[in-house]
Design a protein around this motif. Structure first.
Motif, PDB file in Angstrom:
ATOM      1  N   GLY A 187      26.369  -9.751  18.837  1.00 44.19           N
ATOM      2  CA  GLY A 187      25.237  -9.142  18.170  1.00 44.19           C
ATOM      3  C   GLY A 187      25.302  -9.247  16.658  1.00 44.19           C
ATOM      4  N   MET A 188      26.495  -9.174  16.096  1.00 44.61           N
ATOM      5  CA  MET A 188      26.626  -9.281  14.648  1.00 44.61           C
ATOM      6  C   MET A 188      26.312 -10.703  14.178  1.00 44.61           C
ATOM      7  SD  MET A 188      27.184  -7.598  11.877  1.00 44.61           S
ATOM      8  CE  MET A 188      27.993  -6.083  12.425  1.00 44.61           C
ATOM      9  N   ALA A 189      26.752 -11.686  14.951  1.00 46.18           N
ATOM     10  CA  ALA A 189      26.443 -13.076  14.592  1.00 46.18           C
ATOM     11  C   ALA A 189      24.938 -13.303  14.609  1.00 46.18           C
ATOM     12  CB  ALA A 189      27.137 -14.031  15.555  1.00 46.18           C
ATOM     13  N   GLU A 190      24.258 -12.742  15.615  1.00 47.48           N
ATOM     14  CA  GLU A 190      22.809 -12.871  15.677  1.00 47.48           C
ATOM     15  C   GLU A 190      22.162 -12.201  14.468  1.00 47.48           C
ATOM     16  OE1 GLU A 190      19.255 -12.089  18.912  1.00 47.48           O
ATOM     17  OE2 GLU A 190      20.779 -10.530  18.659  1.00 47.48           O
ATOM     18  N   LEU A 195      23.081  -5.426   5.807  1.00 49.13           N
ATOM     19  CA  LEU A 195      22.054  -6.460   5.900  1.00 49.13           C
ATOM     20  C   LEU A 195      20.710  -5.827   5.565  1.00 49.13           C
ATOM     21  CD1 LEU A 195      23.196  -8.121   9.270  1.00 49.13           C
ATOM     22  CD2 LEU A 195      23.818  -8.794   6.934  1.00 49.13           C
ATOM     23  N   SER A 196      20.016  -6.374   4.586  1.00 48.60           N
ATOM     24  CA  SER A 196      18.803  -5.733   4.063  1.00 48.60           C
ATOM     25  C   SER A 196      17.652  -5.704   5.046  1.00 48.60           C
ATOM     26  CB  SER A 196      18.356  -6.443   2.787  1.00 48.60           C
ATOM     27  OG  SER A 196      17.979  -7.792   3.056  1.00 48.60           O
ATOM     28  N   THR A 197      17.680  -6.562   6.063  1.00 53.78           N
ATOM     29  CA  THR A 197      16.560  -6.620   7.009  1.00 53.78           C
ATOM     30  C   THR A 197      16.683  -5.624   8.151  1.00 53.78           C
ATOM     31  OG1 THR A 197      17.707  -8.385   8.195  1.00 53.78           O
ATOM     32  CG2 THR A 197      16.048  -9.063   6.565  1.00 53.78           C
ATOM     33  N   VAL A 198      17.823  -5.011   8.324  1.00 55.10           N
ATOM     34  CA  VAL A 198      18.058  -4.161   9.499  1.00 55.10           C
ATOM     35  C   VAL A 198      17.320  -2.825   9.360  1.00 55.10           C
ATOM     36  CG1 VAL A 198      19.794  -2.906  10.833  1.00 55.10           C
ATOM     37  CG2 VAL A 198      20.254  -5.246  10.074  1.00 55.10           C
ATOM     38  N   ARG A 199      16.504  -2.529  10.368  1.00 56.30           N
ATOM     39  CA  ARG A 199      15.759  -1.273  10.395  1.00 56.30           C
ATOM     40  C   ARG A 199      16.126  -0.397  11.590  1.00 56.30           C
ATOM     41  NH1 ARG A 199      14.811  -3.561   6.331  1.00 56.30           N
ATOM     42  NH2 ARG A 199      12.789  -3.879   5.310  1.00 56.30           N
ATOM     43  N   ASP A 249      33.954   2.575  17.752  1.00 56.59           N
ATOM     44  CA  ASP A 249      33.877   2.172  16.352  1.00 56.59           C
ATOM     45  C   ASP A 249      32.430   2.104  15.867  1.00 56.59           C
ATOM     46  OD1 ASP A 249      33.122  -0.011  17.865  1.00 56.59           O
ATOM     47  OD2 ASP A 249      34.242  -1.483  16.675  1.00 56.59           O
ATOM     48  N   LEU A 250      31.578   2.952  16.423  1.00 55.35           N
ATOM     49  CA  LEU A 250      30.153   2.892  16.120  1.00 55.35           C
ATOM     50  C   LEU A 250      29.880   3.000  14.626  1.00 55.35           C
ATOM     51  CD1 LEU A 250      27.176   2.868  16.993  1.00 55.35           C
ATOM     52  CD2 LEU A 250      27.324   5.350  17.280  1.00 55.35           C
ATOM     53  N   GLY A 251      30.541   3.912  13.955  1.00 53.26           N
ATOM     54  CA  GLY A 251      30.299   4.101  12.527  1.00 53.26           C
ATOM     55  C   GLY A 251      30.562   2.840  11.731  1.00 53.26           C
ATOM     56  N   ASP A 252      31.679   2.187  11.998  1.00 55.56           N
ATOM     57  CA  ASP A 252      32.012   0.954  11.274  1.00 55.56           C
ATOM     58  C   ASP A 252      30.997  -0.142  11.573  1.00 55.56           C
ATOM     59  OD1 ASP A 252      34.245   2.179  10.213  1.00 55.56           O
ATOM     60  OD2 ASP A 252      35.632   1.345  11.703  1.00 55.56           O
ATOM     61  N   THR A 253      30.578  -0.213  12.832  1.00 49.06           N
ATOM     62  CA  THR A 253      29.605  -1.244  13.210  1.00 49.06           C
ATOM     63  C   THR A 253      28.276  -1.015  12.514  1.00 49.06           C
ATOM     64  OG1 THR A 253      30.654  -1.508  15.374  1.00 49.06           O
ATOM     65  CG2 THR A 253      28.407  -2.325  15.142  1.00 49.06           C
ATOM     66  N   LEU A 254      27.818   0.224  12.490  1.00 52.93           N
ATOM     67  CA  LEU A 254      26.558   0.517  11.818  1.00 52.93           C
ATOM     68  C   LEU A 254      26.668   0.293  10.317  1.00 52.93           C
ATOM     69  CD1 LEU A 254      25.345   3.690  13.754  1.00 52.93           C
ATOM     70  CD2 LEU A 254      24.521   1.342  13.986  1.00 52.93           C
ATOM     71  N   ASP A 255      27.833   0.590   9.747  1.00 56.44           N
ATOM     72  CA  ASP A 255      28.048   0.293   8.323  1.00 56.44           C
ATOM     73  C   ASP A 255      27.828  -1.193   8.058  1.00 56.44           C
ATOM     74  OD1 ASP A 255      28.670   2.897   7.622  1.00 56.44           O
ATOM     75  OD2 ASP A 255      30.849   2.585   7.695  1.00 56.44           O
ATOM     76  N   ALA A 256      28.396  -2.037   8.920  1.00 51.79           N
ATOM     77  CA  ALA A 256      28.278  -3.482   8.733  1.00 51.79           C
ATOM     78  C   ALA A 256      26.831  -3.937   8.878  1.00 51.79           C
ATOM     79  CB  ALA A 256      29.176  -4.212   9.731  1.00 51.79           C
ATOM     80  N   PHE A 257      26.133  -3.406   9.882  1.00 57.31           N
ATOM     81  CA  PHE A 257      24.733  -3.776  10.051  1.00 57.31           C
ATOM     82  C   PHE A 257      23.897  -3.347   8.852  1.00 57.31           C
ATOM     83  CE2 PHE A 257      25.319  -3.875  14.862  1.00 57.31           C
ATOM     84  CZ  PHE A 257      25.125  -5.244  14.958  1.00 57.31           C
ATOM     85  N   GLN A 258      24.191  -2.176   8.323  1.00 59.64           N
ATOM     86  CA  GLN A 258      23.373  -1.673   7.231  1.00 59.64           C
ATOM     87  C   GLN A 258      23.654  -2.353   5.901  1.00 59.64           C
ATOM     88  OE1 GLN A 258      23.688   2.790   8.296  1.00 59.64           O
ATOM     89  NE2 GLN A 258      21.527   2.501   7.773  1.00 59.64           N
ATOM     90  N   VAL A 301      19.789 -13.990  11.643  1.00 58.26           N
ATOM     91  CA  VAL A 301      18.422 -13.552  11.349  1.00 58.26           C
ATOM     92  C   VAL A 301      18.288 -13.215   9.870  1.00 58.26           C
ATOM     93  CG1 VAL A 301      16.683 -11.777  11.798  1.00 58.26           C
ATOM     94  CG2 VAL A 301      17.981 -12.768  13.696  1.00 58.26           C
ATOM     95  N   GLN A 302      19.292 -12.564   9.310  1.00 65.76           N
ATOM     96  CA  GLN A 302      19.266 -12.264   7.877  1.00 65.76           C
ATOM     97  C   GLN A 302      19.175 -13.551   7.058  1.00 65.76           C
ATOM     98  OE1 GLN A 302      19.468  -9.021   6.263  1.00 65.76           O
ATOM     99  NE2 GLN A 302      18.820 -10.301   4.531  1.00 65.76           N
ATOM    100  N   SER A 303      19.917 -14.560   7.459  1.00 64.56           N
ATOM    101  CA  SER A 303      19.882 -15.828   6.715  1.00 64.56           C
ATOM    102  C   SER A 303      18.509 -16.480   6.811  1.00 64.56           C
ATOM    103  CB  SER A 303      20.964 -16.784   7.233  1.00 64.56           C
ATOM    104  OG  SER A 303      20.640 -17.309   8.516  1.00 64.56           O
ATOM    105  N   VAL A 304      17.867 -16.352   7.961  1.00 62.58           N
ATOM    106  CA  VAL A 304      16.507 -16.894   8.121  1.00 62.58           C
ATOM    107  C   VAL A 304      15.544 -16.158   7.204  1.00 62.58           C
ATOM    108  CG1 VAL A 304      14.587 -17.147   9.740  1.00 62.58           C
ATOM    109  CG2 VAL A 304      16.918 -17.684  10.484  1.00 62.58           C
ATOM    110  N   ALA A 305      15.647 -14.836   7.177  1.00 66.38           N
ATOM    111  CA  ALA A 305      14.772 -14.046   6.310  1.00 66.38           C
ATOM    112  C   ALA A 305      15.010 -14.385   4.839  1.00 66.38           C
ATOM    113  CB  ALA A 305      14.992 -12.558   6.559  1.00 66.38           C
TER     114      ALA A 305
END
Length: 288
Positions: free
Chosen positions: A65-68, A107-111, A96-105, A72-76
């Motif tokens: 999921g992180m690779a995806e 990325l500027s496109t993640v909502r 490790d939900l907190g760390d994972t969400l930190d990494a996703f956030q 997507v961020q690179s496409v945007a």
């Protein structure tokens, strides 16, 4: 206009095991015609001629999921003239939900995030995803997503709506996007009545917004007359300020072209509701 639910994939950049499986029948049909790259250029060719000028990419079962999300961020980033937000896959029960969400956030496109609760009765019996509703960590994860300002894209079937509503009540500050109008898989008159009755439990929750999307997955030879009662029920229960259009392309390209899909929705949604359903709701919900 905003398309609030579509997918992209570059099969050389990200692995999608479900998509590339050969000879595997799925609830939405034979995936063979879409077992090829579907890039932003192809989506724009489909969508821009119908007036779409921005979109929301929804995670689509990548092996990572992180690779995806990073792809997507690179496409945007490479297509700044096309505003695009994304909803990523995240296991809300992970330790490790907190760390994972930190990494996703980062990325500027993640909502928002999505973790599918239900796809179709037969497949759910195999995957066991319905079990998320009995996992206290899932409710905790929903609350954590909301605390961070992330929404949750909810995909499920009508049989799970009552149980899901009780879980959502434990995360009242998390905004929920109900994918595919709650997947009314039984299109008989009685089936649609049952779906509409069950939907009232979700539509009564102010945090839930409904996507008019994916209506071809359970009725491949659909007509406008087939989808009209579904769209009208969603508008009646949620109101236009809590309904938004999504194409579910390229999956729904198995059943129609983009123009036919948009025309069916435009013709069914009253003109006075168009600004909300085709722009305003998605713009607010996904901060586009």
């Amino acid at each position: 206009m905003i398309d609030a639910h579509h997918h992209l994939w570059d099969l050389s950049a990200v692995s999608y095991p479900w998509l590339m499986a050969e000879g595997v029948a799925r609830f939405f049909g034979d995936p063979t015609p879409i077992q090829r790259d579907y890039l932003l250029s192809a989506f724009r060719n489909d969508a821009a001629t119908e007036g779409i000028t921005a979109s929301v990419h929804i995670q689509v079962g990548a092996a990572d999921g992180m690779a995806e999300a990073r792809w997507v961020q690179s496409v945007a980033d490479a297509n700044a003239d096309w505003p695009m937000a994304q909803v990523v896959f995240c296991d809300l029960t992970a330790c490790d939900l907190g760390d994972t969400l930190d990494a996703f956030q980062n990325l500027s496109t993640v909502r928002g995030v999505r973790q599918i609760v239900g796809r179709a009765p037969g497949e759910d019996a195999v995957t066991g995803t319905n079990g998320l509703l009995d996992d206290s960590r899932f409710a905790q994860g929903l609350r954590e997503a909301g605390r961070r300002g992330l929404s949750f894209d909810l995909q499920l079937i009508p049989e799970l709506m009552e149980k899901t509503a009780r879980v959502l009540e434990r995360a009242p500050d998390t905004q929920i996007a109900l994918c595919h109008a709650g997947s009314p898989h039984d299109r008989s008159p009685q089936g649609l009545r049952d779906w509409a009755d069950k939907m009232r439990r979700l539509s009564s929750l102010p945090q839930v917004t409904c996507k008019l999307s994916g209506l071809g997955m359970f009725q491949h030879n659909w007509t406008q007359d087939d989808v009209r009662p579904i769209i009208e029920t969603c508008l009646e229960q949620f109101g236009p300020e809590r309904c938004m259009f999504g194409s579910n392309f390229p999956v729904d390209s198995l059943y129609s072209d983009y123009a036919t899909l948009v025309t069916a929705h435009r013709s069914t949604v009253p003109k006075g509701m168009h600004d909300q359903v085709f722009h305003g709701t998605a713009s607010r919900f996904y901060a586009l």
